[in-house]
Motif scaffolding. Structure first.
Motif, PDB file in Angstrom:
ATOM      1  N   HIS A 165       0.812  -1.219   0.000  1.00 36.91           N
ATOM      2  CA  HIS A 165       0.000   0.000   0.000  1.00 36.91           C
ATOM      3  C   HIS A 165       0.846   1.271   0.000  1.00 36.91           C
ATOM      4  CE1 HIS A 165      -3.759  -2.203   0.649  1.00 36.91           C
ATOM      5  NE2 HIS A 165      -3.081  -2.967   1.494  1.00 36.91           N
ATOM      6  N   ASN A 166       2.160   1.072   0.033  1.00 42.08           N
ATOM      7  CA  ASN A 166       3.061   2.229   0.061  1.00 42.08           C
ATOM      8  C   ASN A 166       2.753   3.143   1.253  1.00 42.08           C
ATOM      9  OD1 ASN A 166       5.250   3.698  -0.929  1.00 42.08           O
ATOM     10  ND2 ASN A 166       3.953   5.037  -2.169  1.00 42.08           N
ATOM     11  N   TYR A 167       2.470   2.496   2.406  1.00 43.81           N
ATOM     12  CA  TYR A 167       2.137   3.243   3.605  1.00 43.81           C
ATOM     13  C   TYR A 167       3.396   3.702   4.326  1.00 43.81           C
ATOM     14  CZ  TYR A 167      -2.787   1.761   3.495  1.00 43.81           C
ATOM     15  OH  TYR A 167      -4.091   1.555   3.159  1.00 43.81           O
ATOM     16  N   THR A 168       3.271   4.790   5.077  1.00 50.57           N
ATOM     17  CA  THR A 168       4.315   5.174   6.015  1.00 50.57           C
ATOM     18  C   THR A 168       4.140   4.312   7.268  1.00 50.57           C
ATOM     19  OG1 THR A 168       2.941   6.855   7.082  1.00 50.57           O
ATOM     20  CG2 THR A 168       4.255   7.553   5.171  1.00 50.57           C
ATOM     21  N   LEU A 169       5.105   4.387   8.174  1.00 50.54           N
ATOM     22  CA  LEU A 169       4.987   3.630   9.424  1.00 50.54           C
ATOM     23  C   LEU A 169       3.739   4.055  10.200  1.00 50.54           C
ATOM     24  CD1 LEU A 169       8.708   3.548  10.617  1.00 50.54           C
ATOM     25  CD2 LEU A 169       7.345   1.583   9.900  1.00 50.54           C
ATOM     26  N   LYS A 170       3.499   5.356  10.234  1.00 51.29           N
ATOM     27  CA  LYS A 170       2.341   5.870  10.967  1.00 51.29           C
ATOM     28  C   LYS A 170       1.046   5.368  10.350  1.00 51.29           C
ATOM     29  CE  LYS A 170       0.282  10.111  12.787  1.00 51.29           C
ATOM     30  NZ  LYS A 170       0.391  11.587  12.888  1.00 51.29           N
ATOM     31  N   GLU A 171       0.954   5.375   9.030  1.00 49.08           N
ATOM     32  CA  GLU A 171      -0.245   4.896   8.348  1.00 49.08           C
ATOM     33  C   GLU A 171      -0.441   3.405   8.583  1.00 49.08           C
ATOM     34  OE1 GLU A 171      -0.518   7.872   4.453  1.00 49.08           O
ATOM     35  OE2 GLU A 171       0.843   6.137   4.424  1.00 49.08           O
ATOM     36  N   THR A 172       0.663   2.655   8.632  1.00 52.31           N
ATOM     37  CA  THR A 172       0.580   1.211   8.882  1.00 52.31           C
ATOM     38  C   THR A 172       0.027   0.930  10.268  1.00 52.31           C
ATOM     39  OG1 THR A 172       2.497   0.852   7.442  1.00 52.31           O
ATOM     40  CG2 THR A 172       1.874  -0.953   8.906  1.00 52.31           C
ATOM     41  N   VAL A 173       0.489   1.684  11.266  1.00 52.10           N
ATOM     42  CA  VAL A 173      -0.002   1.530  12.644  1.00 52.10           C
ATOM     43  C   VAL A 173      -1.500   1.781  12.698  1.00 52.10           C
ATOM     44  CG1 VAL A 173       0.052   2.516  14.972  1.00 52.10           C
ATOM     45  CG2 VAL A 173       2.187   2.087  13.749  1.00 52.10           C
ATOM     46  N   ILE A 174      -1.960   2.838  12.008  1.00 55.58           N
ATOM     47  CA  ILE A 174      -3.380   3.206  12.023  1.00 55.58           C
ATOM     48  C   ILE A 174      -4.225   2.185  11.273  1.00 55.58           C
ATOM     49  CG2 ILE A 174      -5.055   4.931  11.259  1.00 55.58           C
ATOM     50  CD1 ILE A 174      -2.865   7.056  11.677  1.00 55.58           C
ATOM     51  N   LYS A 175      -3.800   1.805  10.065  1.00 53.93           N
ATOM     52  CA  LYS A 175      -4.583   0.895   9.232  1.00 53.93           C
ATOM     53  C   LYS A 175      -4.728  -0.487   9.867  1.00 53.93           C
ATOM     54  CE  LYS A 175      -5.415   3.612   5.692  1.00 53.93           C
ATOM     55  NZ  LYS A 175      -6.798   3.970   5.269  1.00 53.93           N
ATOM     56  N   LEU A 176      -3.646  -0.977  10.470  1.00 54.80           N
ATOM     57  CA  LEU A 176      -3.690  -2.306  11.091  1.00 54.80           C
ATOM     58  C   LEU A 176      -4.129  -2.264  12.547  1.00 54.80           C
ATOM     59  CD1 LEU A 176      -0.433  -3.925   9.613  1.00 54.80           C
ATOM     60  CD2 LEU A 176      -2.803  -4.333   8.942  1.00 54.80           C
ATOM     61  N   LYS A 177      -4.384  -1.041  13.041  1.00 47.91           N
ATOM     62  CA  LYS A 177      -4.832  -0.846  14.431  1.00 47.91           C
ATOM     63  C   LYS A 177      -3.857  -1.492  15.410  1.00 47.91           C
ATOM     64  CE  LYS A 177      -9.683  -0.651  13.051  1.00 47.91           C
ATOM     65  NZ  LYS A 177     -11.052  -1.229  13.219  1.00 47.91           N
ATOM     66  N   LEU A 178      -2.565  -1.233  15.180  1.00 49.20           N
ATOM     67  CA  LEU A 178      -1.527  -1.801  16.026  1.00 49.20           C
ATOM     68  C   LEU A 178      -1.417  -1.000  17.320  1.00 49.20           C
ATOM     69  CD1 LEU A 178       1.232  -2.356  13.303  1.00 49.20           C
ATOM     70  CD2 LEU A 178      -0.411  -4.023  14.188  1.00 49.20           C
ATOM     71  N   SER A 179      -1.091  -1.684  18.398  1.00 50.99           N
ATOM     72  CA  SER A 179      -0.956  -1.020  19.692  1.00 50.99           C
ATOM     73  C   SER A 179       0.425  -0.389  19.864  1.00 50.99           C
ATOM     74  CB  SER A 179      -1.197  -2.029  20.822  1.00 50.99           C
ATOM     75  OG  SER A 179      -0.278  -3.114  20.732  1.00 50.99           O
ATOM     76  N   SER A 180       1.354  -0.728  18.992  1.00 50.24           N
ATOM     77  CA  SER A 180       2.715  -0.220  19.106  1.00 50.24           C
ATOM     78  C   SER A 180       2.836   1.184  18.528  1.00 50.24           C
ATOM     79  CB  SER A 180       3.693  -1.157  18.396  1.00 50.24           C
ATOM     80  OG  SER A 180       3.340  -1.279  17.034  1.00 50.24           O
TER      81      SER A 180
END
Length: 284
Positions: free
Chosen positions: A135-150
């Protein structure tokens, strides 16, 4: 979606599966013999114990979620649900309920794997990295999209596990006891050779700790034996005749309880013979 499968019945195979005109999002029953594993499968190791548990569940209550499959290069490929495919195959079914998908194949496979709690650290890191890349996501976008707690920095460190050499990754998949902090530390090394050296050093230290634990367990038994001898000496020296009735009953109950524990925990636990020790005078 729950699809109940009676354990005494076998599912009917689909006719003309090879030339069937599959439609995206539709539910089918493809032949298991024609389904191939996903070559881009994130999960590299499949635990047979979990497959056995899944087989029991399928036979008792049926298949809760159908697999996802697609047609890739003229072959039917399992997009998501390899555990279920293997369980059905081992049970003996000829077909398996599956939803046909012809778009976003990698995303579907990644999403399902990331939802599993038993995904090991290495495979999870690879899955998140691939998802981010697709998806060419940034780290921040990846955290949000996957709903990661980290946090973003934590995710960055976690994804550094992808730098580990393949042979190290394979060992990590087999050994789930290695903490992520240690793997992140190893992944920070300059090159793969240094990573391998650090990993081998860590495994040696881990083996050393395990050996010490084994030694301590043996020492614990020796200490217990010494305390039993010491307690026997104290009982022999005790003035039983001068005790009152209440204390005497408590002592008898304690001895009875100790005898039960010794018999259940020690005497019935091993089949070793103690006669040779008695002959040698090694026991009182």
């Amino acid at each position: 979606m729950q699809i109940n499968i009676n354990k005494n019945e076998r599912m009917k195979p689909m006719e003309n599966t090879d030339s069937f005109n599959y439609k995206h999002g539709q539910l089918y029953e493809p032949k298991i013999a024609q389904l191939h594993p996903n070559p881009n499968q994130i999960r590299k190791i499949f635990d047979q114990e979990s497959i056995e548990d899944l087989k029991k569940s399928i036979l008792e209550i049926g298949l809760i979620n159908p697999i996802s499959f697609s047609l890739v290069g003229g072959q039917l490929v399992t997009v998501a649900g390899e555990h279920r495919r293997r369980a059905f195959l081992e049970i003996g079914y000829e077909t398996i309920p599956g939803i046909y998908v012809d778009q976003h194949l990698e995303e579907i496979a990644l999403a399902e794997n990331l939802q599993r709690n038993d995904l090991n650290l290495i495979d999870k890191a690879d899955a998140i990295r691939l998802y981010k890349k697709l998806h060419n996501y940034t780290l921040k976008e990846t955290v949000i999209k996957l709903k990661l707690s980290s946090s973003v920095p934590s995710l960055s460190e976690f994804l550094s596990l992808c730098r580990l050499p393949e042979d190290v990754k394979t060992e990590c998949r087999k050994n789930r006891n290695i903490p992520v902090s240690k793997l992140v530390e190893i992944a920070k090394a300059d090159d793969e050779r240094a990573m391998r050296r650090l990993f081998k050093t860590y495994l040696k230290k881990l083996d050393g700790k395990n050996n010490k634990k084994t030694i301590r367990r043996g020492t614990g038994i020796s200490g217990l034996t010494s305390r039993i001898y010491s307690m026997s000496t104290q009982i022999q020296k005790a003035d039983i005749d001068s005790t009152n009735e209440n204390e005497y009953c408590k002592l008898l109950l304690a001895i009875d309880w100790l005898e039960q524990v010794m018999r259940n925990k020690v005497i019935n636990c091993k089949s070793f013979s103690v006669s040779k020790f008695r002959k040698n005078g090694s026991m009182p």
